[in-house]
Write an enzyme that holds these catalytic residues in place. Structure first.
Site, PDB file in Angstrom:
ATOM      1  CE1 TYR A  28      -4.337   1.076  -0.156  1.00 53.56           C
ATOM      2  CE2 TYR A  28      -3.659   2.620   1.536  1.00 53.56           C
ATOM      3  CZ  TYR A  28      -4.572   2.202   0.592  1.00 53.56           C
ATOM      4  OH  TYR A  28      -5.722   2.929   0.400  1.00 53.56           O
ATOM      5  CE  LYS A  85      -7.251   6.183   1.208  1.00 56.70           C
ATOM      6  NZ  LYS A  85      -8.223   7.095   0.565  1.00 56.70           N
TER       7      LYS A  85
HETATM    8  P1  NAD Z   1     -12.313   4.631  -7.977  1.00 52.37           P
HETATM    9  O1  NAD Z   1     -11.135   4.487  -8.881  1.00 52.37           O
HETATM   10  O2  NAD Z   1     -13.622   4.248  -8.525  1.00 52.37           O
HETATM   11  O3  NAD Z   1     -12.401   6.124  -7.417  1.00 52.37           O
HETATM   12  C1  NAD Z   1     -11.277   6.940  -7.216  1.00 52.37           C
HETATM   13  C2  NAD Z   1     -11.698   8.314  -7.680  1.00 52.37           C
HETATM   14  O4  NAD Z   1     -10.685   9.290  -7.426  1.00 52.37           O
HETATM   15  C3  NAD Z   1     -11.994   8.363  -9.196  1.00 52.37           C
HETATM   16  O5  NAD Z   1     -13.312   8.794  -9.418  1.00 52.37           O
HETATM   17  C4  NAD Z   1     -11.018   9.398  -9.722  1.00 52.37           C
HETATM   18  O6  NAD Z   1     -11.554  10.164 -10.781  1.00 52.37           O
HETATM   19  C5  NAD Z   1     -10.807  10.245  -8.463  1.00 52.37           C
HETATM   20  N1  NAD Z   1      -9.606  11.067  -8.588  1.00 52.37           N
HETATM   21  C6  NAD Z   1      -8.320  10.648  -8.661  1.00 52.37           C
HETATM   22  N2  NAD Z   1      -7.509  11.707  -8.872  1.00 52.37           N
HETATM   23  C7  NAD Z   1      -8.323  12.809  -8.913  1.00 52.37           C
HETATM   24  C8  NAD Z   1      -8.082  14.194  -9.121  1.00 52.37           C
HETATM   25  N3  NAD Z   1      -6.861  14.677  -9.346  1.00 52.37           N
HETATM   26  N4  NAD Z   1      -9.153  15.041  -9.096  1.00 52.37           N
HETATM   27  C9  NAD Z   1     -10.401  14.571  -8.899  1.00 52.37           C
HETATM   28  N5  NAD Z   1     -10.696  13.262  -8.711  1.00 52.37           N
HETATM   29  C10 NAD Z   1      -9.651  12.402  -8.726  1.00 52.37           C
HETATM   30  O7  NAD Z   1     -11.937   3.785  -6.687  1.00 52.37           O
HETATM   31  P2  NAD Z   1     -12.634   3.667  -5.248  1.00 52.37           P
HETATM   32  O8  NAD Z   1     -12.045   2.444  -4.667  1.00 52.37           O
HETATM   33  O9  NAD Z   1     -14.099   3.801  -5.344  1.00 52.37           O
HETATM   34  O10 NAD Z   1     -11.989   4.881  -4.463  1.00 52.37           O
HETATM   35  C11 NAD Z   1     -12.740   5.861  -3.757  1.00 52.37           C
HETATM   36  C12 NAD Z   1     -12.059   6.157  -2.423  1.00 52.37           C
HETATM   37  O11 NAD Z   1     -12.206   5.012  -1.588  1.00 52.37           O
HETATM   38  C13 NAD Z   1     -10.569   6.451  -2.520  1.00 52.37           C
HETATM   39  O12 NAD Z   1     -10.220   7.468  -1.604  1.00 52.37           O
HETATM   40  C14 NAD Z   1      -9.968   5.134  -2.058  1.00 52.37           C
HETATM   41  O13 NAD Z   1      -8.650   5.283  -1.539  1.00 52.37           O
HETATM   42  C15 NAD Z   1     -10.955   4.763  -0.984  1.00 52.37           C
HETATM   43  N6  NAD Z   1     -10.896   3.367  -0.543  1.00 52.37           N
HETATM   44  C16 NAD Z   1     -10.995   2.370  -1.448  1.00 52.37           C
HETATM   45  C17 NAD Z   1     -10.903   1.053  -1.017  1.00 52.37           C
HETATM   46  C18 NAD Z   1     -10.965  -0.091  -2.008  1.00 52.37           C
HETATM   47  O14 NAD Z   1     -10.527  -1.191  -1.668  1.00 52.37           O
HETATM   48  N7  NAD Z   1     -11.498   0.102  -3.196  1.00 52.37           N
HETATM   49  C19 NAD Z   1     -10.704   0.752   0.347  1.00 52.37           C
HETATM   50  C20 NAD Z   1     -10.616   1.811   1.255  1.00 52.37           C
HETATM   51  C21 NAD Z   1     -10.709   3.118   0.796  1.00 52.37           C
END
Ligand code: NAD
Length: 263
Positions: free
Chosen positions: A157, A164
């Site tokens: 990670y 985070k």
């Molecule tokens: P995802 O790829 O669908 O979403 C990530 C989003 O971040 C995308 O919509 C992307 O457009 C946006 N993004 C990235 N750079 C950007 C920028 N410069 N300006 C504006 N938007 C930007 O993936 P996800 O898993 O749905 O992620 C959403 C959140 O959840 C993130 O913060 C991720 O770290 C967190 N998260 C995800 C998981 C997992 O396992 N999927 C677990 C814990 C936390």
């Protein structure tokens, strides 16, 4: 289902129908919210297809949190089309680290890449809220998404663990700063879910398998699980909750020794 009729939400972070933010949009819409989406231009064609599925989307505007000016542009575009309108809910579901952050040992990740990951994945919460504040109703609720690697080591990670940790710290700082005016800021720490962002984490499928075998609920969480808690945090039912990190992870974060040692 909670009733959020008449409420308005900014939702940032929809990239595909697998996005956690998309499940959040669906549940907020089902509860009666009108949604205004901020999207990254590289995902524009996907967003345009998805928007037809949700009539509750009142508008969608480009958002790039890498720069202060391009973050402000979202709110300028929203205000120009909807003068005087305010939002009750802000969902910040944004995360990104350059590929090179994962391709080399953490000791040798370049400063520029660390800064990009921190700016987009952590500091952007402050950036979004700073520009959103004039457009937030009294007693608004902001929800961001984090991961348990903020406080414990998760292989691969890397820099995202630091991001985070900083994001959770921002959540507490901003909750204290905005609390006196009645605004709330909370984070949901989601278990692993297969999305575009997650596909960049080396070994992600192994993490999914490990959690499914060892979490107290013996499964991974879904986008819908996270969306349900988001809905609660967006609603008056959570009126006394701010500055918190709430785990939606099938209970995995309370465990230490994996169940598999008993096999
Ligand atoms: P995802 O790829 O669908 O979403 C990530 C989003 O971040 C995308 O919509 C992307 O457009 C946006 N993004 C990235 N750079 C950007 C920028 N410069 N300006 C504006 N938007 C930007 O993936 P996800 O898993 O749905 O992620 C959403 C959140 O959840 C993130 O913060 C991720 O770290 C967190 N998260 C995800 C998981 C997992 O396992 N999927 C677990 C814990 C936390």
């Amino acid at each position: 289902m909670l009733d959020l009729k008449g409420k308005t939400a900014f939702v940032f972070g929809v990239a595909s129908e697998d996005s956690i933010a998309w499940a959040i949009c669906q549940q907020l819409a089902a509860a009666g919210c009108t949604l205004y989406l901020g999207y990254q231009k590289r995902f524009m064609s996907r967003i345009f297809k998805l928007k037809d599925q949700l009539p509750s989307i009142g508008g969608f505007y480009p958002l790039d949190v890498a720069e202060d000016a391009s973050t402000k542009e979202f709110f300028d575009a929203f205000a120009a089309e909807h003068p005087g309108k305010k939002a009750d809910i802000l969902v910040h579901a944004i995360g990104f680290a350059p590929r090179t952050c994962f391709d080399r040992p953490i000791l040798f990740v370049e400063d520029a890449d660390i800064n990009t990951a921190m700016t987009i994945s952590a500091n952007s919460l402050q950036r979004c809220l700073k520009h959103a504040l004039p457009y937030l109703s009294e007693g608004s609720s902001t929800i961001t998404l984090t991961y348990a690697a903020s406080t414990r080591y998760v292989p691969s990670y890397g820099i995202m663990s630091m991001a985070k940790a900083a994001l959770e710290c921002w959540t507490r700082e901003l909750a204290c700063h905005l609390g006196p005016e009645g605004h709330r800021v909370n984070a949901i720490s989601s278990g692993p879910i297969r999305t575009i962002a997650a596909s960049g984490i080396p070994g992600f499928d192994n993490i999914l398998n490990h959690v499914a075998s060892n979490a107290p609920l013996r499964r991974n969480v879904t986008q819908s699980d996270v969306a349900g808690t988001t809905l609660w945090l967006a609603s008056p039912l959570s009126a006394g909750v701010t500055g918190q990190v709430i785990h939606v992870d099938a209970g995995y974060s309370i465990t230490m020794v994996p169940e598999t040692i008993m096999e």
